[in-house]
Scaffold this motif. Structure first.
Motif, PDB file in Angstrom:
ATOM      1  N   GLN A  47      -7.977 -41.686  41.274  1.00 53.41           N
ATOM      2  CA  GLN A  47      -9.205 -40.969  40.940  1.00 53.41           C
ATOM      3  C   GLN A  47      -9.329 -39.703  41.785  1.00 53.41           C
ATOM      4  O   GLN A  47      -9.848 -38.689  41.330  1.00 53.41           O
ATOM      5  CB  GLN A  47     -10.412 -41.889  41.178  1.00 53.41           C
ATOM      6  CG  GLN A  47     -11.716 -41.367  40.630  1.00 53.41           C
ATOM      7  CD  GLN A  47     -11.728 -41.277  39.104  1.00 53.41           C
ATOM      8  OE1 GLN A  47     -11.265 -42.188  38.434  1.00 53.41           O
ATOM      9  NE2 GLN A  47     -12.247 -40.201  38.581  1.00 53.41           N
ATOM     10  N   ALA A  48      -8.806 -39.763  43.000  1.00 49.77           N
ATOM     11  CA  ALA A  48      -8.827 -38.588  43.879  1.00 49.77           C
ATOM     12  C   ALA A  48      -7.995 -37.458  43.265  1.00 49.77           C
ATOM     13  O   ALA A  48      -8.375 -36.284  43.338  1.00 49.77           O
ATOM     14  CB  ALA A  48      -8.311 -38.947  45.265  1.00 49.77           C
ATOM     15  N   ASP A  49      -6.871 -37.820  42.639  1.00 49.99           N
ATOM     16  CA  ASP A  49      -6.050 -36.796  41.982  1.00 49.99           C
ATOM     17  C   ASP A  49      -6.821 -36.136  40.847  1.00 49.99           C
ATOM     18  O   ASP A  49      -6.718 -34.923  40.630  1.00 49.99           O
ATOM     19  CB  ASP A  49      -4.763 -37.422  41.440  1.00 49.99           C
ATOM     20  CG  ASP A  49      -3.844 -37.882  42.543  1.00 49.99           C
ATOM     21  OD1 ASP A  49      -3.791 -37.204  43.592  1.00 49.99           O
ATOM     22  OD2 ASP A  49      -3.190 -38.934  42.362  1.00 49.99           O
ATOM     23  N   ILE A  50      -7.600 -36.937  40.119  1.00 46.17           N
ATOM     24  CA  ILE A  50      -8.398 -36.381  39.018  1.00 46.17           C
ATOM     25  C   ILE A  50      -9.409 -35.384  39.567  1.00 46.17           C
ATOM     26  O   ILE A  50      -9.572 -34.284  39.028  1.00 46.17           O
ATOM     27  CB  ILE A  50      -9.102 -37.513  38.231  1.00 46.17           C
ATOM     28  CG1 ILE A  50      -8.050 -38.342  37.489  1.00 46.17           C
ATOM     29  CG2 ILE A  50     -10.120 -36.953  37.258  1.00 46.17           C
ATOM     30  CD1 ILE A  50      -8.619 -39.546  36.783  1.00 46.17           C
ATOM     31  N   MET A  51     -10.080 -35.743  40.659  1.00 53.19           N
ATOM     32  CA  MET A  51     -11.081 -34.836  41.245  1.00 53.19           C
ATOM     33  C   MET A  51     -10.421 -33.576  41.772  1.00 53.19           C
ATOM     34  O   MET A  51     -10.952 -32.476  41.604  1.00 53.19           O
ATOM     35  CB  MET A  51     -11.847 -35.533  42.370  1.00 53.19           C
ATOM     36  CG  MET A  51     -12.961 -36.442  41.914  1.00 53.19           C
ATOM     37  SD  MET A  51     -14.157 -35.677  40.817  1.00 53.19           S
ATOM     38  CE  MET A  51     -14.934 -34.503  41.869  1.00 53.19           C
ATOM     39  N   ARG A  52      -9.257 -33.725  42.411  1.00 47.99           N
ATOM     40  CA  ARG A  52      -8.561 -32.529  42.912  1.00 47.99           C
ATOM     41  C   ARG A  52      -8.181 -31.614  41.767  1.00 47.99           C
ATOM     42  O   ARG A  52      -8.347 -30.390  41.846  1.00 47.99           O
ATOM     43  CB  ARG A  52      -7.321 -32.951  43.703  1.00 47.99           C
ATOM     44  CG  ARG A  52      -7.621 -33.313  45.137  1.00 47.99           C
ATOM     45  CD  ARG A  52      -6.349 -33.390  45.959  1.00 47.99           C
ATOM     46  NE  ARG A  52      -5.607 -34.630  45.698  1.00 47.99           N
ATOM     47  CZ  ARG A  52      -5.804 -35.768  46.349  1.00 47.99           C
ATOM     48  NH1 ARG A  52      -6.716 -35.842  47.297  1.00 47.99           N
ATOM     49  NH2 ARG A  52      -5.090 -36.831  46.059  1.00 47.99           N
TER      50      ARG A  52
END
Length: 172
Positions: free
Chosen positions: A157-162
Protein backbone atom coordinates in the motif's frame (compact mmCIF):
# COMPACT_ATOMS: atom_id res chain seq x y z
CA UNK A 1 19.25 -10.52 48.74
CA UNK A 2 22.65 -9.72 47.28
CA UNK A 3 23.76 -6.11 47.13
CA UNK A 4 26.32 -4.67 44.77
CA UNK A 5 27.54 -2.25 47.44
CA UNK A 6 28.40 -2.37 51.10
CA UNK A 7 25.13 -1.66 52.93
CA UNK A 8 26.97 -0.39 56.03
CA UNK A 9 28.70 2.31 54.02
CA UNK A 10 25.44 3.33 52.46
CA UNK A 11 23.34 3.51 55.63
CA UNK A 12 25.73 4.30 58.49
CA UNK A 13 27.87 7.11 57.24
CA UNK A 14 28.05 9.74 54.56
CA UNK A 15 31.30 8.95 52.66
CA UNK A 16 31.52 12.33 50.95
CA UNK A 17 30.29 14.38 53.90
CA UNK A 18 27.41 15.90 51.93
CA UNK A 19 24.71 15.55 54.58
CA UNK A 20 24.59 16.93 58.08
CA UNK A 21 22.86 14.25 60.17
CA UNK A 22 21.72 16.69 62.88
CA UNK A 23 20.22 19.06 60.33
CA UNK A 24 18.46 16.20 58.57
CA UNK A 25 17.07 14.98 61.91
CA UNK A 26 15.83 18.51 62.77
CA UNK A 27 14.12 18.80 59.38
CA UNK A 28 12.50 15.39 59.85
CA UNK A 29 11.28 16.37 63.34
CA UNK A 30 9.86 19.60 61.94
CA UNK A 31 8.04 17.72 59.17
CA UNK A 32 6.64 15.24 61.73
CA UNK A 33 5.42 18.13 63.90
CA UNK A 34 3.69 19.79 60.93
CA UNK A 35 2.10 16.47 59.98
CA UNK A 36 0.82 16.00 63.56
CA UNK A 37 -0.63 19.53 63.65
CA UNK A 38 -2.43 18.97 60.36
CA UNK A 39 -3.83 15.67 61.61
CA UNK A 40 -5.10 17.34 64.80
CA UNK A 41 -6.71 20.15 62.81
CA UNK A 42 -8.37 17.60 60.52
CA UNK A 43 -9.69 15.65 63.53
CA UNK A 44 -11.02 18.86 65.12
CA UNK A 45 -12.84 19.74 61.89
CA UNK A 46 -14.32 16.25 61.71
CA UNK A 47 -15.45 16.46 65.35
CA UNK A 48 -17.05 19.85 64.74
CA UNK A 49 -18.85 18.53 61.67
CA UNK A 50 -20.01 15.45 63.59
CA UNK A 51 -21.32 17.57 66.48
CA UNK A 52 -23.09 19.90 64.05
CA UNK A 53 -24.62 16.92 62.23
CA UNK A 54 -25.81 15.41 65.54
CA UNK A 55 -27.34 18.73 66.54
CA UNK A 56 -28.98 19.01 63.14
CA UNK A 57 -30.40 15.51 63.47
CA UNK A 58 -31.76 16.33 66.94
CA UNK A 59 -33.41 19.52 65.68
CA UNK A 60 -34.72 17.75 62.62
CA UNK A 61 -36.59 15.23 64.72
CA UNK A 62 -38.46 17.87 66.69
CA UNK A 63 -41.34 19.82 65.20
CA UNK A 64 -40.99 23.52 64.49
CA UNK A 65 -43.90 24.36 66.83
CA UNK A 66 -42.13 22.68 69.77
CA UNK A 67 -38.84 24.56 69.30
CA UNK A 68 -37.93 27.48 71.49
CA UNK A 69 -36.74 30.74 69.92
CA UNK A 70 -33.10 29.98 70.68
CA UNK A 71 -33.29 26.55 69.02
CA UNK A 72 -35.23 27.96 66.08
CA UNK A 73 -32.58 30.63 65.44
CA UNK A 74 -29.90 27.94 65.68
CA UNK A 75 -31.78 25.74 63.20
CA UNK A 76 -32.15 28.60 60.72
CA UNK A 77 -28.49 29.62 60.97
CA UNK A 78 -27.12 26.06 60.90
CA UNK A 79 -25.60 25.39 57.46
CA UNK A 80 -26.35 21.67 57.80
CA UNK A 81 -30.09 22.29 58.17
CA UNK A 82 -32.60 23.52 55.65
CA UNK A 83 -35.87 25.06 56.75
CA UNK A 84 -38.54 25.01 54.06
CA UNK A 85 -41.26 27.70 53.76
CA UNK A 86 -43.74 25.11 55.06
CA UNK A 87 -41.75 24.90 58.28
CA UNK A 88 -40.18 21.50 57.70
CA UNK A 89 -36.60 21.04 58.89
CA UNK A 90 -34.43 18.74 56.84
CA UNK A 91 -30.73 18.07 56.74
CA UNK A 92 -28.56 19.28 53.93
CA UNK A 93 -26.02 17.10 52.29
CA UNK A 94 -22.59 17.97 53.63
CA UNK A 95 -20.71 19.38 50.65
CA UNK A 96 -17.00 19.51 50.42
CA UNK A 97 -15.35 22.41 48.71
CA UNK A 98 -15.94 22.08 44.97
CA UNK A 99 -13.08 20.97 42.80
CA UNK A 100 -11.59 23.33 40.23
CA UNK A 101 -13.40 21.47 37.49
CA UNK A 102 -16.75 21.96 39.27
CA UNK A 103 -16.08 25.67 39.65
CA UNK A 104 -15.37 25.98 35.93
CA UNK A 105 -18.52 24.03 35.05
CA UNK A 106 -20.71 26.22 37.25
CA UNK A 107 -19.18 29.47 36.01
CA UNK A 108 -20.82 29.07 32.61
CA UNK A 109 -17.75 30.58 30.99
CA UNK A 110 -17.32 27.73 28.55
CA UNK A 111 -20.94 27.08 27.71
CA UNK A 112 -22.36 28.08 24.37
CA UNK A 113 -23.84 31.52 24.88
CA UNK A 114 -26.87 31.08 22.62
CA UNK A 115 -25.09 31.76 19.36
CA UNK A 116 -23.42 29.50 16.86
CA UNK A 117 -19.78 29.86 16.03
CA UNK A 118 -19.08 30.92 12.46
CA UNK A 119 -18.50 27.98 10.13
CA UNK A 120 -15.19 28.12 8.30
CA UNK A 121 -15.37 27.70 4.55
CA UNK A 122 -13.03 25.04 3.21
CA UNK A 123 -10.13 26.39 1.16
CA UNK A 124 -10.51 26.05 -2.58
CA UNK A 125 -6.87 25.08 -2.86
CA UNK A 126 -7.36 22.19 -0.39
CA UNK A 127 -10.50 21.02 -2.20
CA UNK A 128 -8.62 20.97 -5.52
CA UNK A 129 -5.67 19.14 -3.92
CA UNK A 130 -7.94 16.43 -2.43
CA UNK A 131 -9.71 15.99 -5.76
CA UNK A 132 -6.39 15.62 -7.64
CA UNK A 133 -4.97 13.25 -5.01
CA UNK A 134 -8.00 10.96 -5.22
CA UNK A 135 -7.63 10.88 -9.02
CA UNK A 136 -3.95 9.97 -8.67
CA UNK A 137 -4.77 7.28 -6.11
CA UNK A 138 -7.31 5.77 -8.50
CA UNK A 139 -4.69 5.68 -11.26
CA UNK A 140 -1.93 4.27 -8.98
CA UNK A 141 -4.31 1.56 -7.72
CA UNK A 142 -5.16 0.62 -11.29
CA UNK A 143 -1.47 0.33 -12.17
CA UNK A 144 -0.33 -1.65 -9.10
CA UNK A 145 -3.29 -4.03 -8.64
CA UNK A 146 -4.34 -7.05 -10.68
CA UNK A 147 -7.72 -7.38 -12.40
CA UNK A 148 -9.02 -9.29 -9.37
CA UNK A 149 -8.06 -6.36 -7.13
CA UNK A 150 -5.20 -7.86 -5.15
CA UNK A 151 -1.83 -6.11 -4.99
CA UNK A 152 0.81 -7.18 -7.50
CA UNK A 153 3.63 -9.35 -6.18
CA UNK A 154 6.18 -7.32 -4.20
CA UNK A 155 3.99 -4.21 -4.00
CA UNK A 156 2.51 -2.70 -0.83
CA UNK A 157 0.00 0.00 0.00
CA UNK A 158 2.97 2.28 0.64
CA UNK A 159 4.05 1.79 -2.98
CA UNK A 160 0.58 2.85 -4.11
CA UNK A 161 0.78 6.04 -2.03
CA UNK A 162 4.28 6.81 -3.29
CA UNK A 163 3.12 6.33 -6.88
CA UNK A 164 0.09 8.58 -6.25
CA UNK A 165 2.30 11.32 -4.77
CA UNK A 166 4.64 11.10 -7.75
CA UNK A 167 1.69 11.36 -10.18
CA UNK A 168 0.37 14.37 -8.19
CA UNK A 169 3.73 16.15 -8.52
CA UNK A 170 3.74 15.49 -12.26
CA UNK A 171 0.18 16.85 -12.50
CA UNK A 172 1.16 20.27 -11.07
Amino acid sequence: MDYSFDRDDFYDRDPRGLFDRDEMRREQDLMDEIRRERELARRDREDDMRRAADEAARLEETKVEELQTKDLVEAINNPLLKVTPEGRISSRRVMRSPSGRDVIRRSGQFTRQGFDLPVKKPRKKNKKHCKNLSECLRQANAELRTKKGSLRKGKTQADIMRRAQRLLRKMK
